[in-house]
Design a protein around this motif. Structure first.
Motif, PDB file in Angstrom:
ATOM      1  N   TYR A 139      58.333  61.989  82.108  1.00 26.17           N
ATOM      2  CA  TYR A 139      58.144  60.755  81.377  1.00 26.17           C
ATOM      3  C   TYR A 139      59.508  60.288  80.882  1.00 26.17           C
ATOM      4  O   TYR A 139      60.291  61.088  80.375  1.00 26.17           O
ATOM      5  CB  TYR A 139      57.191  61.030  80.208  1.00 26.17           C
ATOM      6  CG  TYR A 139      56.997  59.859  79.298  1.00 26.17           C
ATOM      7  CD1 TYR A 139      56.124  58.835  79.649  1.00 26.17           C
ATOM      8  CD2 TYR A 139      57.695  59.766  78.102  1.00 26.17           C
ATOM      9  CE1 TYR A 139      55.964  57.747  78.817  1.00 26.17           C
ATOM     10  CE2 TYR A 139      57.537  58.679  77.271  1.00 26.17           C
ATOM     11  CZ  TYR A 139      56.672  57.667  77.638  1.00 26.17           C
ATOM     12  OH  TYR A 139      56.522  56.591  76.822  1.00 26.17           O
ATOM     13  N   ARG A 140      59.815  59.014  81.046  1.00 19.27           N
ATOM     14  CA  ARG A 140      61.108  58.490  80.584  1.00 19.27           C
ATOM     15  C   ARG A 140      60.924  57.909  79.188  1.00 19.27           C
ATOM     16  O   ARG A 140      60.153  56.972  79.005  1.00 19.27           O
ATOM     17  CB  ARG A 140      61.623  57.421  81.547  1.00 19.27           C
ATOM     18  CG  ARG A 140      63.068  57.002  81.282  1.00 19.27           C
ATOM     19  CD  ARG A 140      63.594  56.084  82.378  1.00 19.27           C
ATOM     20  NE  ARG A 140      62.731  54.934  82.593  1.00 19.27           N
ATOM     21  CZ  ARG A 140      62.751  53.835  81.839  1.00 19.27           C
ATOM     22  NH1 ARG A 140      63.588  53.712  80.841  1.00 19.27           N
ATOM     23  NH2 ARG A 140      61.918  52.841  82.103  1.00 19.27           N
ATOM     24  N   ASP A 141      61.614  58.457  78.200  1.00 22.28           N
ATOM     25  CA  ASP A 141      61.389  58.012  76.825  1.00 22.28           C
ATOM     26  C   ASP A 141      62.153  56.714  76.532  1.00 22.28           C
ATOM     27  O   ASP A 141      62.828  56.170  77.390  1.00 22.28           O
ATOM     28  CB  ASP A 141      61.726  59.129  75.823  1.00 22.28           C
ATOM     29  CG  ASP A 141      63.229  59.345  75.661  1.00 22.28           C
ATOM     30  OD1 ASP A 141      64.035  58.575  76.255  1.00 22.28           O
ATOM     31  OD2 ASP A 141      63.602  60.297  74.949  1.00 22.28           O
ATOM     32  N   ARG A 142      62.025  56.244  75.276  1.00 20.88           N
ATOM     33  CA  ARG A 142      62.600  54.941  74.937  1.00 20.88           C
ATOM     34  C   ARG A 142      64.111  54.920  75.036  1.00 20.88           C
ATOM     35  O   ARG A 142      64.729  53.872  75.121  1.00 20.88           O
ATOM     36  CB  ARG A 142      62.152  54.526  73.530  1.00 20.88           C
ATOM     37  CG  ARG A 142      60.658  54.208  73.487  1.00 20.88           C
ATOM     38  CD  ARG A 142      60.189  53.876  72.089  1.00 20.88           C
ATOM     39  NE  ARG A 142      58.763  54.178  71.930  1.00 20.88           N
ATOM     40  CZ  ARG A 142      57.810  53.246  71.854  1.00 20.88           C
ATOM     41  NH1 ARG A 142      58.111  51.979  71.891  1.00 20.88           N
ATOM     42  NH2 ARG A 142      56.553  53.605  71.727  1.00 20.88           N
ATOM     43  N   LEU A 175      61.848  63.353  80.327  1.00 24.16           N
ATOM     44  CA  LEU A 175      61.282  64.532  79.693  1.00 24.16           C
ATOM     45  C   LEU A 175      60.223  65.113  80.613  1.00 24.16           C
ATOM     46  O   LEU A 175      59.371  64.392  81.122  1.00 24.16           O
ATOM     47  CB  LEU A 175      60.610  64.162  78.363  1.00 24.16           C
ATOM     48  CG  LEU A 175      61.418  63.321  77.367  1.00 24.16           C
ATOM     49  CD1 LEU A 175      60.532  62.922  76.197  1.00 24.16           C
ATOM     50  CD2 LEU A 175      62.623  64.108  76.882  1.00 24.16           C
ATOM     51  N   ASP A 207      56.979  68.605  70.043  1.00 19.55           N
ATOM     52  CA  ASP A 207      57.520  67.406  70.688  1.00 19.55           C
ATOM     53  C   ASP A 207      56.473  66.709  71.533  1.00 19.55           C
ATOM     54  O   ASP A 207      56.418  65.479  71.593  1.00 19.55           O
ATOM     55  CB  ASP A 207      58.726  67.781  71.572  1.00 19.55           C
ATOM     56  CG  ASP A 207      59.974  68.049  70.757  1.00 19.55           C
ATOM     57  OD1 ASP A 207      59.966  67.720  69.549  1.00 19.55           O
ATOM     58  OD2 ASP A 207      60.946  68.603  71.309  1.00 19.55           O
ATOM     59  N   LEU A 258      55.145  62.910  71.042  1.00 18.11           N
ATOM     60  CA  LEU A 258      55.123  61.948  72.146  1.00 18.11           C
ATOM     61  C   LEU A 258      53.714  61.361  72.314  1.00 18.11           C
ATOM     62  O   LEU A 258      53.533  60.162  72.509  1.00 18.11           O
ATOM     63  CB  LEU A 258      55.579  62.644  73.431  1.00 18.11           C
ATOM     64  CG  LEU A 258      55.883  61.725  74.616  1.00 18.11           C
ATOM     65  CD1 LEU A 258      57.160  60.946  74.354  1.00 18.11           C
ATOM     66  CD2 LEU A 258      56.024  62.532  75.902  1.00 18.11           C
ATOM     67  N   THR A 299      53.172  58.779  69.605  1.00 14.62           N
ATOM     68  CA  THR A 299      54.002  57.571  69.560  1.00 14.62           C
ATOM     69  C   THR A 299      53.922  56.775  70.847  1.00 14.62           C
ATOM     70  O   THR A 299      53.611  55.585  70.833  1.00 14.62           O
ATOM     71  CB  THR A 299      55.486  57.946  69.340  1.00 14.62           C
ATOM     72  OG1 THR A 299      55.864  58.898  70.340  1.00 14.62           O
ATOM     73  CG2 THR A 299      55.697  58.525  67.968  1.00 14.62           C
ATOM     74  N   ASP A 300      54.204  57.410  71.959  1.00 13.97           N
ATOM     75  CA  ASP A 300      54.399  56.681  73.208  1.00 13.97           C
ATOM     76  C   ASP A 300      53.164  56.631  74.098  1.00 13.97           C
ATOM     77  O   ASP A 300      53.063  55.781  74.971  1.00 13.97           O
ATOM     78  CB  ASP A 300      55.546  57.327  74.009  1.00 13.97           C
ATOM     79  CG  ASP A 300      56.898  56.934  73.451  1.00 13.97           C
ATOM     80  OD1 ASP A 300      56.965  56.678  72.237  1.00 13.97           O
ATOM     81  OD2 ASP A 300      57.869  56.877  74.228  1.00 13.97           O
TER      82      ASP A 300
END
Lengths: 257, 230
Positions: free
Chosen positions: A64-67, A72, A81, A85, A88-89
């Protein structure tokens, strides 16, 4: 072109000797809606649990590509963590709203919970978000203090959606979000979802056995059978020009549009 | 010589019907076609010759069995038979309009918004989009009292005009038209012919199926003859 949000490679999960899903690979970009279709037992729900980090794969990877643009690996994150995630995402909309709502907490409390989990403490602001989101999912804000059990099934489903979207997630998983609802309520929810998804630029992985729902909501489609992906393509390609024998059977048996 | 807007080479489509004993149906094969800006090509041939299938293959709704369909997009050529799904959607959104024979849309959305969403998807504000959609519907004789209604209960001709409005509300560089005048009366047919001619004038490349000889004669520069493959 912009970068992917989700990258899935060789994702496989066995339950003992039985295949849950095998060798699933795909990428998802921001704003894209991908439908996973197939009959019961085809591996759709297993795949969804793997993608959302609620189940660990036997092999393969979900990245997963975070902001901040970092990749990740879901399996390599610490429990804390991963949970952060997920709050939030990511979002998960369950088929049965009772699985995604706290039935003993008010509508406003349900919407505010993720905000509080992220550290917001200002009561007025949390309530303000609650009122705003009730309106955005077409619920009467005057009913913010009522418990979900006082709401109809369609209203509960809209509350569950608000509860997920309040933290502006980037990727939402939906498991049969409309299948427990009356047809008229379903149409209204579909229209709402379509509008929210496009206005928020959400990426969505949608599990459904309803091909008409997939056509309306999803840009792309993956057809699963026996834990494997048998056909992929744009939704209109898969439905109007199905190539795999199983997809042809599915389309000819179910679709009447 | 300008670069063609559409360039088709050796295109073929065969349907394999697995649920019916693996029967193969050849829709068309060996199709070559170049379409320039401002040009209108009419697909011609008997029923079952693969005209609609060819149109759908250009739009990448059908996936051809062989050959290529290169569409001019942002000054580049995109082969619709091998492009990524998201590239195909981008080509459809910005370069390639398609007016199908049947209106297939979401229940509950008003016909004004169905037309306006083609503009809002391109970043036009909602008020301006609705305003322009209204003018387009008025031009196609859809009375204002119907604008706020979902088109599910509309007549065939009205639904077709909603489809046409969705295809012509934007200045698509390329337009694919599947019998756009089939269920229209004379007055509306004249309007649609005028709209096609205006599109050609601004440089649109058009490929269409026109059953009406008079319409075809007025809009088409040449015909591509299709015959039922043996």
């Amino acid at each position: 072109m912009d970068a992917e949000l989700l990258r899935v490679t060789g994702l496989t999960r066995y339950y003992g000797n039985r295949v849950g899903c095998r060798d699933v690979s795909f990428s998802l970009w921001p704003g894209e809606v991908l439908a996973i279709v197939g009959e019961s037992g085809s591996g759709k729900s297993t795949l969804l649990s793997l993608l959302s980090g609620h189940l660990m794969p036997t092999r393969g990877e979900v990245s997963y590509r975070d902001r901040d643009g970092r990749w990740l690996s879901l399996a390599e994150l610490s429990e804390a963590d991963r949970r952060r995630l997920q709050r939030t995402d990511l979002g998960v909309v369950h088929q049965n709203p009772r699985d995604g709502l706290r039935m003993r907490v008010s509508a406003g409390g349900n919407i505010g919970e993720r905000l509080m989990a992220l550290g917001q403490r200002h009561y007025g602001r949390i309530r303000g978000s609650g009122l705003d989101w009730m309106e955005r999912v077409e619920l009467d804000p005057g009913r913010i203090d009522e418990h979900p059990s006082a709401f109809s099934g369609g209203m509960q489903q809209r509350l569950q959606i608000a509860r997920n979207l309040v933290t502006s997630p980037r990727l939402v998983f939906m498991d049969e979000p409309t299948s427990g609802l009356d047809v008229s309520v379903q149409a209204r929810l579909l229209d709402l979802l379509r509008h929210l998804v496009s206005s928020l630029g959400l990426a969505v992985v949608l599990v459904t056995h309803d091909l008409a729902v997939a056509r309306i909501l999803a840009h792309r489609m993956m057809v699963m059978r026996g834990g494997e992906v048998v056909e992929t393509g744009l939704s209109d390609q898969v439905l109007d020009d199905p190539c795999h024998p199983y997809t042809q059977l599915l389309v000819s048996s179910i679709l009447q549009a | 010589m300008s670069i063609p807007m559409i360039s088709i080479r050796s295109l073929a489509k065969t349907f394999v019907l697995h649920t019916q004993g693996g029967t193969c149906i050849r829709a068309f094969d060996g199709v070559d076609l170049d379409v320039a800006a401002g040009e209108c090509i009419a697909l011609h041939g008997p029923s079952g010759a693969g005209k609609s299938s060819l149109l759908r293959s250009i739009y990448a709704n059908y996936r051809p069995s062989a050959g290529s369909v290169v569409i001019s997009h942002d000054g580049d050529g995109v082969d619709m038979t091998s492009a990524l799904p998201r590239t195909i959607l981008d080509v459809r959104r910005r370069s390639l309009g398609y007016v199908s024979q049947f209106l297939r849309v979401i229940p509950r959305v008003s016909c004004l918004d169905l037309v306006a969403e083609r503009l809002t998807a391109m970043g036009v504000g909602l008020d301006e989009a609705r305003d322009r959609a209204g003018r387009m519907l008025a031009r196609l004789n859809i009375p204002e009292r119907l604008w706020s209604l979902a088109p599910a209960t509309f007549s065939g001709g009205e639904q077709q005009r909603i489809n046409i409005a969705r295809g012509f509300i934007r200045d698509y560089p390329i337009l694919l038209l599947d019998e756009p005048t089939a269920s229209l009366d004379g007055e509306n047919r004249t309007t649609v012919v005028a709209m096609i001619l205006e599109a050609k004038k601004r440089g649109a490349a058009v490929v269409g199926i026109f059953h009406d000889d008079d319409v075809r004669g007025r809009v088409a520069d040449r015909c591509l003859q299709l015959n039922r493959p043996e």
